[in-house]
Design a protein around this motif. Structure first.
Motif, PDB file in Angstrom:
ATOM      1  N   GLY A 620       5.058  11.942  -3.842  1.00  0.00           N
ATOM      2  CA  GLY A 620       6.049  11.108  -3.177  1.00  0.00           C
ATOM      3  C   GLY A 620       7.133  10.633  -4.117  1.00  0.00           C
ATOM      4  N   ARG A 621       8.340  10.464  -3.545  1.00  0.00           N
ATOM      5  CA  ARG A 621       9.484  10.014  -4.341  1.00  0.00           C
ATOM      6  C   ARG A 621       9.783   8.548  -4.056  1.00  0.00           C
ATOM      7  N   THR A 622      10.154   7.829  -5.095  1.00  0.00           N
ATOM      8  CA  THR A 622      10.513   6.408  -5.050  1.00  0.00           C
ATOM      9  C   THR A 622       9.341   5.585  -4.526  1.00  0.00           C
ATOM     10  N   TYR A 623       9.445   4.286  -4.662  1.00  0.00           N
ATOM     11  CA  TYR A 623       8.343   3.413  -4.243  1.00  0.00           C
ATOM     12  C   TYR A 623       8.026   3.550  -2.763  1.00  0.00           C
ATOM     13  N   TYR A 625       7.699   6.201  -0.858  1.00  0.00           N
ATOM     14  CA  TYR A 625       6.790   7.302  -0.514  1.00  0.00           C
ATOM     15  C   TYR A 625       5.736   7.570  -1.587  1.00  0.00           C
ATOM     16  N   LEU A 626       5.798   6.881  -2.705  1.00  0.00           N
ATOM     17  CA  LEU A 626       4.913   7.172  -3.820  1.00  0.00           C
ATOM     18  C   LEU A 626       3.467   6.776  -3.513  1.00  0.00           C
ATOM     19  N   ASP A 627       2.555   7.701  -3.745  1.00  0.00           N
ATOM     20  CA  ASP A 627       1.125   7.430  -3.623  1.00  0.00           C
ATOM     21  C   ASP A 627       0.674   6.774  -4.927  1.00  0.00           C
ATOM     22  N   TYR A 628       0.423   5.464  -4.866  1.00  0.00           N
ATOM     23  CA  TYR A 628       0.102   4.723  -6.082  1.00  0.00           C
ATOM     24  C   TYR A 628      -1.260   5.103  -6.674  1.00  0.00           C
ATOM     25  N   PHE A 629      -2.118   5.729  -5.881  1.00  0.00           N
ATOM     26  CA  PHE A 629      -3.398   6.188  -6.417  1.00  0.00           C
ATOM     27  C   PHE A 629      -3.222   7.472  -7.222  1.00  0.00           C
ATOM     28  N   GLU A 697       6.185  11.235   7.812  1.00  0.00           N
ATOM     29  CA  GLU A 697       7.616  11.051   7.647  1.00  0.00           C
ATOM     30  C   GLU A 697       7.985   9.582   7.421  1.00  0.00           C
ATOM     31  N   LEU A 698       7.113   8.652   7.845  1.00  0.00           N
ATOM     32  CA  LEU A 698       7.394   7.238   7.639  1.00  0.00           C
ATOM     33  C   LEU A 698       7.128   6.863   6.190  1.00  0.00           C
ATOM     34  N   PRO A 699       7.945   5.982   5.610  1.00  0.00           N
ATOM     35  CA  PRO A 699       7.625   5.483   4.263  1.00  0.00           C
ATOM     36  C   PRO A 699       6.269   4.786   4.253  1.00  0.00           C
ATOM     37  N   ILE A 700       5.599   4.842   3.122  1.00  0.00           N
ATOM     38  CA  ILE A 700       4.324   4.143   2.971  1.00  0.00           C
ATOM     39  C   ILE A 700       4.550   2.636   2.988  1.00  0.00           C
ATOM     40  N   SER A 747       6.887  -4.183  -4.848  1.00  0.00           N
ATOM     41  CA  SER A 747       6.454  -3.031  -4.055  1.00  0.00           C
ATOM     42  C   SER A 747       4.990  -2.665  -4.278  1.00  0.00           C
ATOM     43  N   ARG A 748       4.374  -3.210  -5.324  1.00  0.00           N
ATOM     44  CA  ARG A 748       2.963  -2.930  -5.593  1.00  0.00           C
ATOM     45  C   ARG A 748       2.087  -4.168  -5.462  1.00  0.00           C
ATOM     46  N   ASP A 749       2.554  -5.287  -5.982  1.00  0.00           N
ATOM     47  CA  ASP A 749       1.733  -6.492  -6.099  1.00  0.00           C
ATOM     48  C   ASP A 749       1.969  -7.416  -4.910  1.00  0.00           C
ATOM     49  N   LYS A 750       0.891  -7.725  -4.186  1.00  0.00           N
ATOM     50  CA  LYS A 750       0.967  -8.540  -2.981  1.00  0.00           C
ATOM     51  C   LYS A 750       0.453  -9.943  -3.290  1.00  0.00           C
ATOM     52  N   TYR A 751       1.391 -10.895  -3.427  1.00  0.00           N
ATOM     53  CA  TYR A 751       1.019 -12.258  -3.784  1.00  0.00           C
ATOM     54  C   TYR A 751       0.612 -13.083  -2.563  1.00  0.00           C
ATOM     55  N   ALA A 752       1.176 -12.770  -1.421  1.00  0.00           N
ATOM     56  CA  ALA A 752       0.833 -13.457  -0.171  1.00  0.00           C
ATOM     57  C   ALA A 752       1.126 -12.495   0.960  1.00  0.00           C
ATOM     58  N   GLN A 753       0.203 -12.367   1.919  1.00  0.00           N
ATOM     59  CA  GLN A 753       0.392 -11.374   2.972  1.00  0.00           C
ATOM     60  C   GLN A 753      -0.134 -11.856   4.311  1.00  0.00           C
ATOM     61  N   SER A 754       0.260 -11.116   5.348  1.00  0.00           N
ATOM     62  CA  SER A 754      -0.175 -11.428   6.698  1.00  0.00           C
ATOM     63  C   SER A 754      -0.009 -10.174   7.547  1.00  0.00           C
TER      64      SER A 754
END
Length: 762
Positions: A620-623, A625-629, A697-700, A747-754
């Protein structure tokens, strides 16, 4: 005897022609009465008339030859101008359809192309390169920078004597997406994210164009202050090597989700007038002759009403490099017929022959020049001299103290703190007797100027800035170049180590310059060139406070520095005139608040081939679409530290958290407190993802909104974002998955989510 209905039909048959005749007589009477009584020779000169009437009149006065010759820009003249043909008999002055190539950094006529040798128009303010502008993440600040640049442009336009060409335009930002960090023109872009790029581009353009406030939808004085010509529509994202014959294969989905959205946003926000067509081909069709993009999408689908101009090189390549046509006459004919109105270059001269050969009709020429002239009218360029509301801007504003302070603030907010072990930074001014400044970029204005720039009255290098502050605190500053960017020589290593040993703290300043990344020059590595890393390794083995500043326009990846975790690390783009802003950050007189506008990969093994335009091909290209694993980044898009400590609620509040209507207003808010020890700005970034979607086709993941806010020490604020699912990209292209995760962080670190649930059955 006629039937009653027949008599009524006969009456209706004659009434329309009679009314038309009366209206025509009335119009002609008023027209000639106007001409006789007006102070103007022609209606097109009268700024009180509607533009359509003025434009119709001017079109009727221009000869066919004049119309064609107003569609191209000739070679650079002796005084550095890029002229468009004037029409002396109608008192129409010379005009540049695109200004000069650096209005996104300096006044559009700030050095008349001769930026690197002599300055004709005096000195101008110089902003950072594009990635430095984007790394501020500060829309309001960038709006102010646009005002500054256009103020200087107009001050030069109306106060510089003997100017033969009118500059109401400027070749503005490169809003192509930096999909590959090796591309040589990444420094000129606003990074890899369509959302960040769009927000920054709109803010800058509105400042350039003459909006009083960023949120305004109408121009302050009703005319354009400076017309920004945006580059490059739409495929020019590398490689630069062979770009004049390169064919980018792009799926319709990637076009719609990555390469086109920024352009549409600018049109929707009324923040674009001129579009520069691209250089390479898209799916086999040269960009300057791509009817689907220039006409079907840009105009028919999006209702773009401005003009399209080619880049200054590729017109002839339609025939000779792409072999898309047999002759140059056919090439210019298909270009203008496809919606490329104006030629930066001289090839449109051949339209005269193209018409005589029957390759293009004159209706097409009329349409092209009409679009261009309409924009000139909207800029006030064809109004009487002295009536432009911006003509009163004094020349004293150019390179003024106020502008120096603004450029310094922009540089300060662009600096990204990537690592700060043991709070090495800021350096404590009260405990320092000597600082060693080492590195090839510490006292080199070429890493500030880079490419496409004006010339300020003074380039303040990083070393200059440090020496200025140090002198006020009786701190001694020693300096050496240490290592070369060009070769692996170690001839100055020993000197650098000696200065290190005798100093209290050490700053290494290195990175790239324009010989490694610029137009025509791509990179093949993400590492520091020359002997820089070897010297850094030697210095890191010693035990003193050590900070490293990397100057580049695109990602530099050196995992060794991160793994050792013993030196503070900062990144800054080619930063323009204000190296004193860097010194302020180092000594804590300003607090870093910049965030990365791109992903920093670990190495090039995580990248697809540079000529592959697919976004979702593994990894994947750019954050987005990039597969962080598969390819974990060294630093993610949106990453940036500060000297202060910010704390937020663990949960992101969403109201409502379940909807059945895509047009429902959704509010996301988070409480954030600055626990100190510094007052500081914080960039709050809101992201979303579709966790259950299998649609490749959707961004991650993707940035949704962001906000930059100043916090006092111990101050708490609630940061709120309002949005609708309908406004999320792609919501109109297919069904949105039923669950959307949102988070605050990067784009990687989730400090607060819902979680937001979409349930149409509820």
């Amino acid at each position: 005897m006629l039937h009653k209905r027949s008599r009524e039909s006969l009456s209706m048959k004659w009434i329309i022609p009679i009314l038309f005749f009366i209206c025509s007589i009335t119009y002609m009477y008023n027209y000639y009465k106007y001409v006789c009584k007006s102070n103007y020779d022609y209606p097109f000169q009268d700024p009180t008339l509607p533009i359509d009437i003025r434009l119709d009149n001017l079109m009727s006065l221009l000869t066919p030859e004049e119309k064609i010759d107003m569609l191209w820009m000739g070679a650079t003249t002796a005084d550095g101008e890029l002229p468009n043909l004037s029409v002396p008999r109608l008192n129409i002055r010379g005009y540049s359809w695109m200004g000069q190539g650096y209005v996104y950094r300096s006044a559009s006529n700030g050095c008349n192309i001769n930026c690197y040798s002599s300055v004709i128009d005096g000195n101008v303010s110089v902003l950072p390169q594009g990635t430095g502008i984007a790394s501020t993440w500060n829309k309001n600040l960038i709006f102010q920078s646009g005002i500054m640049i256009s103020d200087e442009s107009m001050a030069i336009q109306y106060n510089y004597k003997n100017k033969s060409i009118d500059y109401k335009t400027g070749a503005s930002s490169v809003i192509n997406i930096a999909r590959d960090p090796r591309w040589g023109r990444v420094p000129e872009t606003y990074g890899e994210c369509p959302i960040l790029t769009g927000e920054i581009a709109v803010a800058f353009n509105k400042g350039i164009m003459g909006y009083a406030k960023l949120e305004d939808t109408e121009l302050e004085y009703g005319i354009y202050k400076v017309i920004p010509v945006m580059r490059h529509f739409v495929d020019y994202d590398g490689p630069d090597d062979g770009r004049f014959s390169f064919n980018a294969i792009i799926s319709d989905n990637d076009l719609r989700t990555t390469y086109l959205p920024v352009w549409k946003k600018l049109i929707d926000e009324k923040a674009i007038v001129g579009v520069m067509s691209s250089i390479s081909a898209v799916n086999g069709i040269p960009s300057a002759a791509n009817k689907y993009l220039l006409n079907d999408v840009l105009r028919n689908e999006w209702n773009f009403t401005g003009y399209v101009i080619s880049d200054c090189d590729p017109m002839g390549d339609i025939q000779k490099s792409f072999h898309y046509t047999a002759t140059l006459e056919q090439a210019v004919a298909i270009s203008v017929s496809s919606g490329n109105d104006i030629n930066c270059g001289e090839e449109f001269k051949f339209l005269h022959k193209a018409i005589s050969y029957g390759f293009v009709n004159f209706d097409t020429i009329n349409l092209a020049i009409r679009r261009g002239l309409h924009s000139r009218f909207l800029s006030g360029n064809l109004d009487p001299i002295g009536t432009d509301p911006y003509s009163s801007i004094p020349y004293s504003i150019v390179d003024s103290i106020e502008h120096k302070l603004l450029t310094k603030q922009i540089v300060s907010e662009s600096i990204v703190l990537l690592q700060n072990p043991k709070q090495i930074l800021p350096f404590n001014l009260t405990k320092i007797k000597q600082i060693a400044v080492i590195g090839p970029s510490s006292n080199d204005i070429t890493v500030q100027a880079h490419t496409y720039h004006g010339t300020p009255s003074k380039w303040i290098t990083t070393l200059d800035g440090i020496q200025s502050i140090a002198s006020k605190y009786n701190i001694n500053v020693v300096h050496t170049w240490g290592a070369s960017r060009k070769n692996t020589s170690d001839e100055d290593f020993q000197h650098a180590i000696e200065l290190y040993n005798e100093s209290d703290i050490i700053l290494f300043v290195g990175g790239l310059d324009e010989s490694f990344e610029e137009e025509d020059t791509d990179r093949n590595t993400l590492q520091l060139p020359g002997g820089q890393l070897e010297l850094i390794k030697l210095l890191m083995k010693l035990n003193k406070p050590f900070a490293i500043l990397i100057i580049s326009g695109s990602p530099i990846s050196e995992p060794y520095i991160i793994n050792e975790n013993s030196a503070a690390l900062l990144w800054i783009s080619y930063f323009g005139q204000s190296g004193d802003a860097i010194a302020d950050i180092l000594f804590g007189l300003s607090i870093p608040s910049g965030c990365l506008p791109f992903t920093i990969p670990i190495d090039t093994s995580q990248l697809l081939p540079i000529d592959d335009y697919s976004m979702n091909k593994s990894p994947g290209r750019t954050y987005r679409y990039l597969d962080y694993f598969k390819a974990p980044p060294l630093f993610p898009f949106g990453y940036g530290l500060t000297y202060s400590k910010f704390k937020m609620n663990s949960k992101l509040n969403i109201y409502p958290n379940k909807i059945n209507n895509l047009d429902t207003d959704i509010v996301a808010n988070i409480n954030i407190i600055n626990q100190g020890p510094f007052p500081a700005q914080f960039v709050t970034q809101l992201y979303y993802e579709f966790p259950n979607s299998t649609v490749i086709e959707l961004p991650i993941r993707e940035l949704l909104q962001f906000n930059k806010t100043l916090f006092k020490i111990n101050e708490q604020k609630t940061i709120s974002f309002t949005f609708r699912i309908r406004n999320i990209p792609y919501s109109n292209r297919q069904q949105i998955p039923g669950i959307i995760n949102l988070w605050i962080g990067n784009s990687r670190d989730k400090y607060a989510q819902s979680t937001l649930i979409i349930d149409f059955d509820s």
